[in-house]
Scaffold this motif. Structure first.
Motif, PDB file in Angstrom:
ATOM      1  N   LEU A  75      22.974  95.727  20.644  1.00  0.00           N
ATOM      2  CA  LEU A  75      22.209  96.154  19.483  1.00  0.00           C
ATOM      3  C   LEU A  75      22.180  97.667  19.428  1.00  0.00           C
ATOM      4  O   LEU A  75      22.005  98.335  20.445  1.00  0.00           O
ATOM      5  CB  LEU A  75      20.781  95.617  19.560  1.00  0.00           C
ATOM      6  CG  LEU A  75      20.607  94.107  19.422  1.00  0.00           C
ATOM      7  CD1 LEU A  75      19.152  93.721  19.684  1.00  0.00           C
ATOM      8  CD2 LEU A  75      21.054  93.619  18.055  1.00  0.00           C
ATOM      9  N   ALA A  76      22.338  98.207  18.232  1.00  0.00           N
ATOM     10  CA  ALA A  76      22.317  99.654  18.061  1.00  0.00           C
ATOM     11  C   ALA A  76      21.583  99.995  16.771  1.00  0.00           C
ATOM     12  O   ALA A  76      21.718  99.279  15.770  1.00  0.00           O
ATOM     13  CB  ALA A  76      23.737 100.222  18.017  1.00  0.00           C
ATOM     14  N   PRO A  77      20.806 101.086  16.771  1.00  0.00           N
ATOM     15  CA  PRO A  77      20.139 101.527  15.542  1.00  0.00           C
ATOM     16  C   PRO A  77      21.136 102.239  14.637  1.00  0.00           C
ATOM     17  O   PRO A  77      21.792 103.193  15.055  1.00  0.00           O
ATOM     18  CB  PRO A  77      19.068 102.490  16.055  1.00  0.00           C
ATOM     19  CG  PRO A  77      19.648 103.036  17.331  1.00  0.00           C
ATOM     20  CD  PRO A  77      20.502 101.946  17.923  1.00  0.00           C
ATOM     21  N   ILE A  78      21.262 101.776  13.424  1.00  0.00           N
ATOM     22  CA  ILE A  78      22.211 102.358  12.474  1.00  0.00           C
ATOM     23  C   ILE A  78      21.447 102.804  11.231  1.00  0.00           C
ATOM     24  O   ILE A  78      20.660 102.047  10.668  1.00  0.00           O
ATOM     25  CB  ILE A  78      23.301 101.334  12.069  1.00  0.00           C
ATOM     26  CG1 ILE A  78      24.013 100.779  13.308  1.00  0.00           C
ATOM     27  CG2 ILE A  78      24.289 101.975  11.103  1.00  0.00           C
ATOM     28  CD1 ILE A  78      24.726 101.830  14.140  1.00  0.00           C
ATOM     29  N   LEU A 153      17.969  88.484  18.738  1.00  0.00           N
ATOM     30  CA  LEU A 153      17.334  88.317  17.442  1.00  0.00           C
ATOM     31  C   LEU A 153      15.913  88.888  17.464  1.00  0.00           C
ATOM     32  O   LEU A 153      15.508  89.641  16.575  1.00  0.00           O
ATOM     33  CB  LEU A 153      17.328  86.826  17.092  1.00  0.00           C
ATOM     34  CG  LEU A 153      17.173  86.411  15.630  1.00  0.00           C
ATOM     35  CD1 LEU A 153      17.707  84.992  15.452  1.00  0.00           C
ATOM     36  CD2 LEU A 153      15.733  86.478  15.207  1.00  0.00           C
ATOM     37  N   VAL A 154      15.155  88.533  18.511  1.00  0.00           N
ATOM     38  CA  VAL A 154      13.786  89.039  18.652  1.00  0.00           C
ATOM     39  C   VAL A 154      13.787  90.560  18.804  1.00  0.00           C
ATOM     40  O   VAL A 154      12.990  91.266  18.180  1.00  0.00           O
ATOM     41  CB  VAL A 154      13.082  88.381  19.852  1.00  0.00           C
ATOM     42  CG1 VAL A 154      11.720  89.029  20.099  1.00  0.00           C
ATOM     43  CG2 VAL A 154      12.921  86.886  19.628  1.00  0.00           C
ATOM     44  N   GLU A 155      14.685  91.066  19.635  1.00  0.00           N
ATOM     45  CA  GLU A 155      14.757  92.513  19.862  1.00  0.00           C
ATOM     46  C   GLU A 155      15.084  93.257  18.575  1.00  0.00           C
ATOM     47  O   GLU A 155      14.485  94.293  18.270  1.00  0.00           O
ATOM     48  CB  GLU A 155      15.812  92.809  20.923  1.00  0.00           C
ATOM     49  CG  GLU A 155      15.459  92.324  22.318  1.00  0.00           C
ATOM     50  CD  GLU A 155      16.599  92.468  23.306  1.00  0.00           C
ATOM     51  OE1 GLU A 155      16.424  92.065  24.472  1.00  0.00           O
ATOM     52  OE2 GLU A 155      17.670  92.975  22.921  1.00  0.00           O
ATOM     53  N   ILE A 199      15.330  96.101  25.084  1.00  0.00           N
ATOM     54  CA  ILE A 199      16.488  95.936  24.203  1.00  0.00           C
ATOM     55  C   ILE A 199      17.758  96.030  25.039  1.00  0.00           C
ATOM     56  O   ILE A 199      17.850  96.850  25.956  1.00  0.00           O
ATOM     57  CB  ILE A 199      16.480  96.999  23.074  1.00  0.00           C
ATOM     58  CG1 ILE A 199      17.555  96.699  22.034  1.00  0.00           C
ATOM     59  CG2 ILE A 199      16.607  98.409  23.629  1.00  0.00           C
ATOM     60  CD1 ILE A 199      17.412  97.495  20.741  1.00  0.00           C
ATOM     61  N   ASN A 200      18.697  95.157  24.747  1.00  0.00           N
ATOM     62  CA  ASN A 200      19.953  95.110  25.518  1.00  0.00           C
ATOM     63  C   ASN A 200      19.647  95.103  27.017  1.00  0.00           C
ATOM     64  O   ASN A 200      20.163  95.901  27.798  1.00  0.00           O
ATOM     65  CB  ASN A 200      20.845  96.310  25.165  1.00  0.00           C
ATOM     66  CG  ASN A 200      21.302  96.298  23.711  1.00  0.00           C
ATOM     67  OD1 ASN A 200      21.628  95.246  23.157  1.00  0.00           O
ATOM     68  ND2 ASN A 200      21.329  97.466  23.092  1.00  0.00           N
ATOM     69  N   LEU A 201      18.803  94.172  27.420  1.00  0.00           N
ATOM     70  CA  LEU A 201      18.268  94.122  28.775  1.00  0.00           C
ATOM     71  C   LEU A 201      19.356  93.989  29.835  1.00  0.00           C
ATOM     72  O   LEU A 201      20.290  93.209  29.693  1.00  0.00           O
ATOM     73  CB  LEU A 201      17.298  92.949  28.893  1.00  0.00           C
ATOM     74  CG  LEU A 201      16.326  92.943  30.063  1.00  0.00           C
ATOM     75  CD1 LEU A 201      15.367  94.123  29.968  1.00  0.00           C
ATOM     76  CD2 LEU A 201      15.555  91.625  30.088  1.00  0.00           C
ATOM     77  N   GLU A 202      19.212  94.779  30.916  1.00  0.00           N
ATOM     78  CA  GLU A 202      20.123  94.712  32.047  1.00  0.00           C
ATOM     79  C   GLU A 202      19.345  95.030  33.316  1.00  0.00           C
ATOM     80  O   GLU A 202      18.213  95.523  33.263  1.00  0.00           O
ATOM     81  CB  GLU A 202      21.287  95.688  31.882  1.00  0.00           C
ATOM     82  CG  GLU A 202      20.870  97.144  31.861  1.00  0.00           C
ATOM     83  CD  GLU A 202      22.045  98.107  31.680  1.00  0.00           C
ATOM     84  OE1 GLU A 202      23.079  97.705  31.104  1.00  0.00           O
ATOM     85  OE2 GLU A 202      21.923  99.277  32.122  1.00  0.00           O
ATOM     86  N   ALA A 203      19.932  94.748  34.466  1.00  0.00           N
ATOM     87  CA  ALA A 203      19.247  94.994  35.734  1.00  0.00           C
ATOM     88  C   ALA A 203      20.221  95.529  36.771  1.00  0.00           C
ATOM     89  O   ALA A 203      21.406  95.169  36.782  1.00  0.00           O
ATOM     90  CB  ALA A 203      18.601  93.702  36.245  1.00  0.00           C
ATOM     91  N   GLN A 204      19.711  96.403  37.633  1.00  0.00           N
ATOM     92  CA  GLN A 204      20.504  96.865  38.754  1.00  0.00           C
ATOM     93  C   GLN A 204      20.818  95.688  39.672  1.00  0.00           C
ATOM     94  O   GLN A 204      20.080  94.700  39.717  1.00  0.00           O
ATOM     95  CB  GLN A 204      19.741  97.933  39.549  1.00  0.00           C
ATOM     96  CG  GLN A 204      19.574  99.256  38.836  1.00  0.00           C
ATOM     97  CD  GLN A 204      18.774 100.239  39.668  1.00  0.00           C
ATOM     98  OE1 GLN A 204      17.787  99.866  40.283  1.00  0.00           O
ATOM     99  NE2 GLN A 204      19.209 101.489  39.688  1.00  0.00           N
ATOM    100  N   ASP A 205      21.907  95.773  40.408  1.00  0.00           N
ATOM    101  CA  ASP A 205      22.271  94.711  41.346  1.00  0.00           C
ATOM    102  C   ASP A 205      21.165  94.502  42.375  1.00  0.00           C
ATOM    103  O   ASP A 205      20.600  95.456  42.920  1.00  0.00           O
ATOM    104  CB  ASP A 205      23.582  95.058  42.073  1.00  0.00           C
ATOM    105  CG  ASP A 205      24.800  94.976  41.146  1.00  0.00           C
ATOM    106  OD1 ASP A 205      24.696  94.295  40.110  1.00  0.00           O
ATOM    107  OD2 ASP A 205      25.819  95.598  41.470  1.00  0.00           O
TER     108      ASP A 205
END
Length: 350
Positions: A75-78, A153-155, A199-205
């Protein structure tokens, strides 16, 4: 990424214009600094505030930031131009623009796609001003999506609406009924949703989710037309009491995947200190590749402002490099005084 490449790419970034806010008068008027960034004309040059106002009056539209999905699934703000009728609501117009195959889909730039399911209608949209709460009521078609797209969608809905003045939380309804969870994969919804959803959730290893701290960062990506844009990422890191400093350190570490996103800072930048006072976050950086009088990479400076305002909730950011605040970036933006977060970003040339 080497210094030459970062400086070269930074010179291409025209996505943000950061108004300087000082005590009293600033570089732009108060009205302008709280309004929109100067739009780009067909030569890629920023037009004046006066030209922007004239364009809006002549029906050419006003800028609005909407979250779309890019070709990497992020997701990106445009920033898009939208014509708002006297009876129309900004939030509802933005959501209608996010409908796949909707009547406003031709406004979406190449390389991006709408995230709301085809056929979705916004049946109701209201803002409770004293709660800064937006309540949106979708038609049944809103529930027709794949489970893997549920969080995005929620984000997208939440970040689009909370990017607007006077909205900090959102409720999602369908056919007149408030949702306590999303209908396909059961993502729980609090009474109200805020940007804390990430938003665009990620996690460190190896991260322990229950012992983590979320930080929202901004990296860059490139459109099919070779235009640079910012992408927000919420990264879960080991728990820390200094979220602001950790966010800049994560910016320096760079994206987890270099295939989708690109770094905005070089590894030799060090965060010396981050302090918060009087609604201003001050970031002190040590940068061995920078010499006084040299222009700092715009991409780096802008990403720091975005990350600091996102993670602290403060309105203004002061950046010092090697102890000096008399810094200009490769877009000739001065950082000698605190700068504010822009209301709009990622505006592409038409």
């Amino acid at each position: 990424m080497n210094h030459y490449r970062l400086f070269r790419r930074a010179a291409l970034v025209g996505a943000l214009v950061l108004p300087v806010l000082t005590t009293g008068c600033g570089l732009f008027s108060q009205e302008a600094s709280q309004s929109i960034d100067p739009p780009q004309d067909n030569t890629g040059n920023a037009t004046s505030w006066e030209d922007s106002a004239k364009a809006a009056q002549q029906g050419e539209g006003t800028q609005m930031t909407v979250y779309f999905k890019d070709r990497n699934g992020k997701l990106a703000p445009i920033t898009v131009l939208a014509e708002i009728g006297s009876e129309e609501k900004w939030g509802q117009k933005a959501l209608e623009m996010m409908v796949d195959g909707g009547p406003l889909s031709n406004e979406i730039p190449e390389g991006f796609q709408a995230v709301l399911p085809q056929g979705t209608q916004v049946k109701g949209f209201d803002v409770i001003a004293d709660q800064k709460l937006a309540i949106v009521d979708f038609s049944k078609s809103f529930t027709d999506y794949n489970a893997m797209d549920e969080r995005s969608l929620v984000e997208a809905v939440t970040w689009t609406l909370t990017g607007m003045e006077g909205i900090e939380q959102v409720q999602i309804w369908v056919e007149g009924e408030k949702l306590d969870e999303m209908p396909v994969d059961g993502m729980p919804l609090d009474d109200t949703i805020t940007r804390a959803v990430g938003i665009n959730l990620e996690a460190q290893d190896g991260i322990n989710y229950s012992q983590s701290t979320p930080v929202t960062l901004y990296f860059s990506a490139v459109t099919p037309n070779n235009e640079t844009y910012y992408v927000p990422v919420t990264r879960l890191i080991n728990r820390t009491d200094n979220r602001a400093k950790a966010a800049i350190e994560q910016l320096i570490s760079g994206p987890l995947s270099s295939k989708e996103l690109e770094a905005v800072m070089t590894p030799d930048v060090i965060v010396k200190n981050v302090t918060k006072k009087n609604d201003i976050a001050t970031v002190e950086l040590e940068y061995s590749g920078y010499e006084e009088g040299q222009q700092a990479p715009a991409e780096m400076m802008q990403a720091v402002v975005l990350a600091m305002t996102e993670n602290t909730g403060l309105k203004k950011v002061q950046i010092k490099i090697n102890g000096k605040s008399n810094v200009k970036d490769t877009n000739n933006q001065s950082y000698s005084e605190p700068v504010s977060r822009p209301q709009h970003m990622n505006a592409f040339k038409s």
